[in-house]
Structure formats: C-alpha cells, structure tokens
Design a protein around this motif. Structure first.
Motif, short mmCIF file in Angstrom:
data_model
loop_
_atom_site.label_atom_id
_atom_site.label_comp_id
_atom_site.label_asym_id
_atom_site.label_seq_id
_atom_site.Cartn_x
_atom_site.Cartn_y
_atom_site.Cartn_z
N PRO A 45 20.37 -3.33 -4.78
CA PRO A 45 20.95 -2.65 -5.95
C PRO A 45 20.37 -1.25 -6.15
O PRO A 45 19.28 -0.93 -5.67
N GLU A 46 21.10 -0.44 -6.87
CA GLU A 46 20.66 0.91 -7.18
C GLU A 46 19.39 0.87 -8.03
O GLU A 46 19.24 0.04 -8.91
N GLY A 47 18.48 1.77 -7.73
CA GLY A 47 17.23 1.84 -8.49
C GLY A 47 16.16 0.91 -7.98
O GLY A 47 15.11 0.75 -8.62
N ALA A 48 16.40 0.27 -6.82
CA ALA A 48 15.43 -0.66 -6.24
C ALA A 48 15.28 -0.37 -4.75
O ALA A 48 15.98 0.46 -4.19
N PHE A 49 14.35 -1.06 -4.11
CA PHE A 49 14.16 -0.91 -2.67
C PHE A 49 14.22 -2.28 -2.01
O PHE A 49 14.14 -3.32 -2.67
N CYS A 50 14.39 -2.27 -0.69
CA CYS A 50 14.43 -3.51 0.08
C CYS A 50 13.07 -3.75 0.71
O CYS A 50 12.57 -2.92 1.47
N LEU A 51 12.47 -4.88 0.40
CA LEU A 51 11.14 -5.19 0.92
C LEU A 51 11.16 -5.36 2.44
O LEU A 51 10.22 -4.96 3.13
N LYS A 52 12.24 -5.93 2.96
CA LYS A 52 12.34 -6.14 4.41
C LYS A 52 12.30 -4.81 5.16
O LYS A 52 11.69 -4.69 6.22
N THR A 53 12.96 -3.79 4.61
CA THR A 53 12.96 -2.47 5.24
C THR A 53 11.56 -1.88 5.26
O THR A 53 11.11 -1.34 6.27
N LEU A 54 10.86 -1.99 4.14
CA LEU A 54 9.49 -1.47 4.08
C LEU A 54 8.57 -2.22 5.04
O LEU A 54 7.71 -1.61 5.69
N ALA B 194 9.40 -3.61 7.85
CA ALA B 194 9.71 -3.21 9.23
C ALA B 194 9.06 -1.88 9.58
O ALA B 194 8.74 -1.62 10.74
N GLU B 195 8.88 -1.03 8.57
CA GLU B 195 8.30 0.30 8.80
C GLU B 195 6.78 0.32 8.63
O GLU B 195 6.13 1.32 8.93
N ALA B 196 6.21 -0.78 8.15
CA ALA B 196 4.78 -0.79 7.81
C ALA B 196 3.91 -0.89 9.05
O ALA B 196 4.30 -1.44 10.08
N SER B 197 2.71 -0.36 8.93
CA SER B 197 1.72 -0.45 10.01
C SER B 197 1.04 -1.82 9.96
O SER B 197 0.75 -2.33 8.88
N PRO B 198 0.76 -2.41 11.13
CA PRO B 198 0.05 -3.70 11.14
C PRO B 198 -1.43 -3.56 10.80
O PRO B 198 -2.11 -4.55 10.55
N ILE C 20 0.84 -1.20 0.00
CA ILE C 20 0.00 0.00 0.00
C ILE C 20 0.87 1.25 0.00
O ILE C 20 0.58 2.24 -0.69
N LYS C 21 1.97 1.21 0.76
CA LYS C 21 2.89 2.35 0.82
C LYS C 21 3.52 2.63 -0.54
O LYS C 21 3.91 3.76 -0.86
N LEU C 22 3.63 1.60 -1.38
CA LEU C 22 4.18 1.75 -2.73
C LEU C 22 3.11 2.17 -3.73
O LEU C 22 3.36 2.20 -4.93
#
Length: 486
Positions: free
Chosen positions: A93-102, A104-108, A2-4
């Motif tokens: 890699p450059e130009g991408a994001f880490c799903l694990k980081t997102l 960890a920051e996401a709301s339950p 959803i954040k994406l």
C-alpha cells in the motif's frame, strides 16, 4: 531493521496473523537491541492505536489481511510509525514499504550488539481492569529462564526413541503461544503451526503428521471432543499440554486414553501436563502432570518449577499457614520487572517492598506442597483461553451515547469455559435494541471480548456500598429471568 534506522530501545510492533514471521521478526528486533511488541490480530484499530501511542512505536510490521480488516489506510494509524508489510511487493500500500524487498537488499553482516540479561527485549500487552491495556515488560532473562526449565522437563517425560513433533495453534502474539514457540526452538523439536483453531483441522493434522505433543487450552480440547476426536487415530500423542484455564477432569481423562506413551517397551495411556502462569511471569510458574493412574484434585495447579519462589499471603501480605486460602505471590528470574510506564491497577500494589509479584489469584497449598486455585481475585472472564477483563469491556460499552451503565459477568459454557454476558441500562428516553448494541460492540472490540448475550435492565442491582451486585446479575441470568436478550 538497521537500514530503517531502528536503534537500541526503539519499539517494533508486529501485528499479523498467526504466522511464523511474527516471532522471527521479534527475534530480529531483539537481536539489534530493539523492543518487540507482538499484537493480537483480532484487535480493532482503536485498540491497536492505543498501544502504538502508549509505547511510542517506531515501526509497525503487518500483513494486508490483518491490517485492512479494520484500517482503511496507513494514515489511520496513531503515532505515525513506519509501516512495513510482509506481503509481496507488488501489493504494498501507499505510504508503506515491503519487508521482503528490504530483506533481499540487506547485507548478511551484522555488527554484534552487546546485551545484558536485564535489558528490555519485549512488551506483552494484557488487558487491565482499569480499562486500558497494560504492557508487561520482558527482559532477556525473563524469556530465557522459562525456556531453559521447560525443555529439560519435557525431555525427561518423552521417550528418547520417538521422533518428537509438536502441534500448536495458540496466538503467537500471546505470551503462552510466544513462549511455547521459543520453547520448541530451544528443544529442537519440529513444530506444526496452524494459523487458526478449527477442531477438525487440528485432529486431522495430529493424525497426518503423527504429532507427539499437542499444546492447547481447555476450550480447544472440548471442541475437539465434540468434533469426534475418538474417530481419529491419536495414538502418536505421548503428551497433551494445556494452560490458561482449568481443565475439566473428565475431559482430561478422555484425551489421556486417546493418546499413547511407550516406556521400556510397554504401552501406556498418554500423559497430560497442565501449566499455570500469567503474562507477567513469562508465563509459567507451576506445572502439574497427570496420568491414567495419577491425577490430583480439582483446581490443582501443581508444583513450582525450579528457580520459582511462591508464597500464600493474607490481605496484608503476611504469609499464612498451609491449607488456608490467600493470594499467591511469585518471585524469580521469570517475573517481569514491571509494567510499561509503571501502569499497574488503580489502588493495587503490583510488587511487595521486597520484590514479590501479586498474581491476584487466590490459592491454597496442599499437604504435598502442591497448589490449588480457589478463585480469581481480579474481575476477569476466562473465555476460550483468552482473558476478558470486565472493566475494559464495560467502559467500551458505556462509551455508546445511548448507554447509561454497563456490567459484564462471566457465565458457564461447555465449550469456552465461560462466556461474557452484558447487562445494560440505557439513558432516559433512549431507544436501542440489543442487536444494534451488539453490532456496535463488534465494531469496537476484539471478537473474543464481545458479549455473547446482552440484557436490558431498568436499573442495576446494588450492594451495601452501592456497587453493582454482579453476583445478583449472574444469579438472575442462571435462573433464566432475563426478559430481553440477544
């Protein structure tokens, strides 16, 4: 997700190794109304790019081992999707994001998304004889119906007092592996999931984890037997399961004897369950149960599951009498609503006017209303559980600048069931070795599609209608008359 800014109807492709994250990521996409597209990690960049553009994928989830096997950077991706990696954030890699980081920051908290049974939740791409993959659309109803019938059936077969545990190694990107994973969740059955198939590792895992249900394809069983299955203690297995291709009777009998089922305090050889279906039927339509004392004849695909409708028809879709050979048509809540962008086979009707799906398989019905697979109407090679569609591979080989024409046939193989063999005519004056063309194929095709042998010809044999005579090619190969091969 959803954040994406992933919204209802957006396509999310998952291109990973055989990891549990693949189905879990797809469930997350479905939960918010998006459409999940599982991709086989053996696909090459060109094959993945076709799907990314065809489905207009908004987000691609992948892992580095899969992505960098054929891509150099995210700039090589078609369609400019967002790219998320499942690996640790330090290596993103450059130009991408880490799903694990997102995550960890996401709301339950998750606002409920209202879904209907007919809503599109997934697209499973399957090779087409037109040379382009077709996306079989899956609704929530399609996936749920198959996974309500199956647990009830399995629970009725397994003794209640045992501690159930399954092992599977099928690609989770394939409809069979995907559905079986969901089935195990529905059943509440612990699952041992292996990333890739290796016969010794599978046998060791069955013995170590005391697996009660093993799910494979005939080629896997063949390789397990060749690897010394009889040396392992496999008595924990109550139920062997196979699909995707016909199981040789002798091989099935061997594994029935290697397992063990206990009913009412007495021990018996294991049971063997075979299923028939396709990606378009999500996937199972019929099942056949074998035991040591009860086994149906060669080619039997069993009886239809509850809620499934079947009929056998002639070339004009008229139902024929029992015992006659015709095409199998399927109808039911498990059948897809259609292909993405309505991409069916050229000149073929996918559905009848009253909603019956054309399977492309020729069958006959036995006297007990069981069905027998007689032949495959479609030009497809069953190779170790994978479907290799000849037209797709032929067009890819013919794209080589020195190749004039290509024809692919399937020939028998003890381990894989069938293997693809390519017959090639070069352009006038061209010089190209089988080894060079084989390397070119490995760069442009998934490994299971690569011809196991390449044979150079001066000219293709032709039939009356000037079509390539594949029967003659196959016969020539089997007679051992090929003069140049890889």
């Amino acid at each position: 997700l959803i954040k994406l800014d992933i919204k209802r109807g957006d396509r999310v492709a998952i291109y990973t190794r055989n990891l549990v994250e693949l189905p879990l990521a797809s469930y997350a996409a479905m939960k918010i109304g998006a459409v999940a597209i599982p991709l086989n990690n053996l696909l090459k960049a060109g094959e993945v790019n076709f799907i990314l553009e065809d489905a207009q994928v908004k987000l691609l989830l992948t892992d580095q081992a899969t992505f960098f096997q054929d891509y150099r950077s995210t700039d090589d991706l078609a369609g400019n999707p967002l790219v998320g990696f499942l690996d640790d954030p330090a290596n993103t890699p450059e130009g991408a994001f880490c799903l694990k980081t997102l995550m960890a920051e996401a709301s339950p908290e998750l606002a409920p998304v209202e879904m209907q049974p007919e809503d599109l939740v997934g697209i499973f791409y399957t090779s087409g004889t037109t040379g382009f993959p077709k996306g079989a659309k899956m609704t929530s109803k399609n996936l749920v119906k198959n996974n309500v019938r199956m647990p009830a059936l399995i629970l009725g077969l397994l003794p209640k007092e045992i501690e159930r545990k399954a092992l599977m190694v099928q690609p989770l990107s394939h409809i069979m592996g995907y559905a079986l994973f969901l089935f195990n969740l529905t059943l509440g059955q612990p699952l041992v999931l292996l990333e890739r198939f290796h016969p010794v590792r599978v046998l060791e895992a069955i013995q170590r984890h005391q697996v009660t249900t093993f799910i494979g394809v005939p080629a896997m069983y063949s390789m397990m037997l060749a690897a010394g299955a009889e040396k392992y203690n496999l008595k924990s297995v109550v139920l062997w399961v196979s699909g995707s291709d016909e199981m040789p009777a002798d091989l099935r009998k061997k594994f029935i004897e290697l397992g063990q089922a206990t009913f009412f305090g007495r021990s018996y050889p294991a049971l063997f369950l075979e299923g028939y279906g396709q990606a378009e039927t999500s996937p199972i339509s019929t099942m056949c149960l074998h035991s040591k004392s009860f086994a149906l004849g060669p080619g039997c695909i069993g009886w239809k599951l509850p809620g499934v409708q079947l009929k056998v028809v002639d070339s004009k879709d008229r139902e024929i009498e029992r015992g006659q050979v015709g095409e199998l048509l399927v109808k039911g809540d498990h059948v897809m609503p259609g292909y993405w962008k309505n991409r069916g086979e050229a000149g073929e009707k996918v559905f009848t006017d009253d909603g019956w799906f054309h399977t492309g398989d020729m069958v006959r019905q036995g006297k007990y209303r069981e069905y027998y697979l007689v032949d495959r109407k479609k030009d497809v090679i069953k190779h170790g559980g994978y479907s290799v569609f000849c037209k797709e591979v032929e067009e890819k080989i013919a794209a080589h600048p020195l190749v004039e024409e290509a024809a692919l046939v399937g020939v028998p193989d003890e381990k894989k069931g069938q293997v693809p063999v390519a017959f090639i005519c070069l352009r006038p004056g061209a010089k190209l070795t089988c080894e060079e063309l084989g390397e070119w194929c490995r760069q442009h095709l998934a490994e299971y599609k690569v011809p196991r042998q390449i044979i150079l010809l001066e000219a293709m044999p032709r039939g009356i209608a000037l079509k390539t005579d594949k029967k003659a090619l196959r016969a020539r190969y089997l007679r051992g008359q090929a003069s140049v091969s890889r």
